[in-house]
Design a protein around this motif. Structure first.
Motif, PDB file in Angstrom:
ATOM      1  N   LEU A  37      15.838  -7.544 -46.077  1.00 10.63           N
ATOM      2  CA  LEU A  37      14.851  -8.521 -46.529  1.00 10.63           C
ATOM      3  C   LEU A  37      13.837  -8.817 -45.435  1.00 10.63           C
ATOM      4  O   LEU A  37      14.126  -8.705 -44.248  1.00 10.63           O
ATOM      5  N   GLN A  38      12.656  -9.215 -45.856  1.00  9.04           N
ATOM      6  CA  GLN A  38      11.614  -9.644 -44.927  1.00  9.04           C
ATOM      7  C   GLN A  38      11.956 -11.045 -44.405  1.00  9.04           C
ATOM      8  O   GLN A  38      12.726 -11.785 -45.026  1.00  9.04           O
ATOM      9  N   ASP A  39      11.352 -11.420 -43.271  1.00  9.62           N
ATOM     10  CA  ASP A  39      11.617 -12.732 -42.681  1.00  9.62           C
ATOM     11  C   ASP A  39      11.286 -13.865 -43.655  1.00  9.62           C
ATOM     12  O   ASP A  39      12.018 -14.848 -43.756  1.00  9.62           O
ATOM     13  N   GLY A  40      10.188 -13.744 -44.365  1.00 11.41           N
ATOM     14  CA  GLY A  40       9.792 -14.777 -45.316  1.00 11.41           C
ATOM     15  C   GLY A  40      10.807 -14.963 -46.434  1.00 11.41           C
ATOM     16  O   GLY A  40      11.056 -16.078 -46.878  1.00 11.41           O
ATOM     17  N   GLN A  41      11.386 -13.861 -46.889  1.00 14.41           N
ATOM     18  CA  GLN A  41      12.400 -13.946 -47.936  1.00 14.41           C
ATOM     19  C   GLN A  41      13.653 -14.637 -47.425  1.00 14.41           C
ATOM     20  O   GLN A  41      14.250 -15.456 -48.129  1.00 14.41           O
ATOM     21  N   ARG A  43      13.762 -16.793 -44.960  1.00 19.83           N
ATOM     22  CA  ARG A  43      13.416 -18.209 -44.796  1.00 19.83           C
ATOM     23  C   ARG A  43      13.450 -18.943 -46.135  1.00 19.83           C
ATOM     24  O   ARG A  43      13.886 -20.095 -46.220  1.00 19.83           O
ATOM     25  N   PHE A  44      12.973 -18.291 -47.191  1.00 19.87           N
ATOM     26  CA  PHE A  44      12.999 -18.910 -48.518  1.00 19.87           C
ATOM     27  C   PHE A  44      14.434 -19.210 -48.950  1.00 19.87           C
ATOM     28  O   PHE A  44      14.730 -20.307 -49.428  1.00 19.87           O
ATOM     29  N   PHE A  45      15.334 -18.240 -48.775  1.00 16.31           N
ATOM     30  CA  PHE A  45      16.737 -18.477 -49.125  1.00 16.31           C
ATOM     31  C   PHE A  45      17.343 -19.575 -48.251  1.00 16.31           C
ATOM     32  O   PHE A  45      18.146 -20.384 -48.732  1.00 16.31           O
ATOM     33  N   GLY A  46      16.968 -19.609 -46.987  1.00 16.00           N
ATOM     34  CA  GLY A  46      17.431 -20.683 -46.115  1.00 16.00           C
ATOM     35  C   GLY A  46      16.933 -22.033 -46.575  1.00 16.00           C
ATOM     36  O   GLY A  46      17.681 -23.013 -46.604  1.00 16.00           O
ATOM     37  N   LEU A  47      15.649 -22.104 -46.950  1.00 16.15           N
ATOM     38  CA  LEU A  47      15.074 -23.348 -47.457  1.00 16.15           C
ATOM     39  C   LEU A  47      15.779 -23.806 -48.724  1.00 16.15           C
ATOM     40  O   LEU A  47      16.108 -24.984 -48.873  1.00 16.15           O
TER      41      LEU A  47
END
Length: 61
Positions: A37-41, A43-47
């Motif tokens: 996964l990309q970093d943004g993806q 981060r989204f799951f973390g959020l």
């Protein structure tokens, strides 16, 4: 720390360890997919995880 914090930490460890315990091969597969996964993806799951956790804490507290 209060007893509630120790209980919460224990529950996190139980949930985090459950998948590798019952299905090590499945855990490796999921982990290898996460690495793609990309970093943004990520981060989204973390959020979403943090938001859901806060919602659960707010609901039950």
């Amino acid at each position: 720390m209060s007893d509630a914090w120790w209980l919460a930490l224990g529950l996190v460890l139980v949930f985090e360890g459950f998948l590798p315990l019952v299905s090590p091969r499945g855990w490796r597969h999921v982990f290898s997919q996460i690495l793609q996964l990309q970093d943004g993806q990520i981060r989204f799951f973390g959020l979403m995880s943090v938001a859901f956790g806060l919602l659960v804490v707010w609901f039950f507290a």
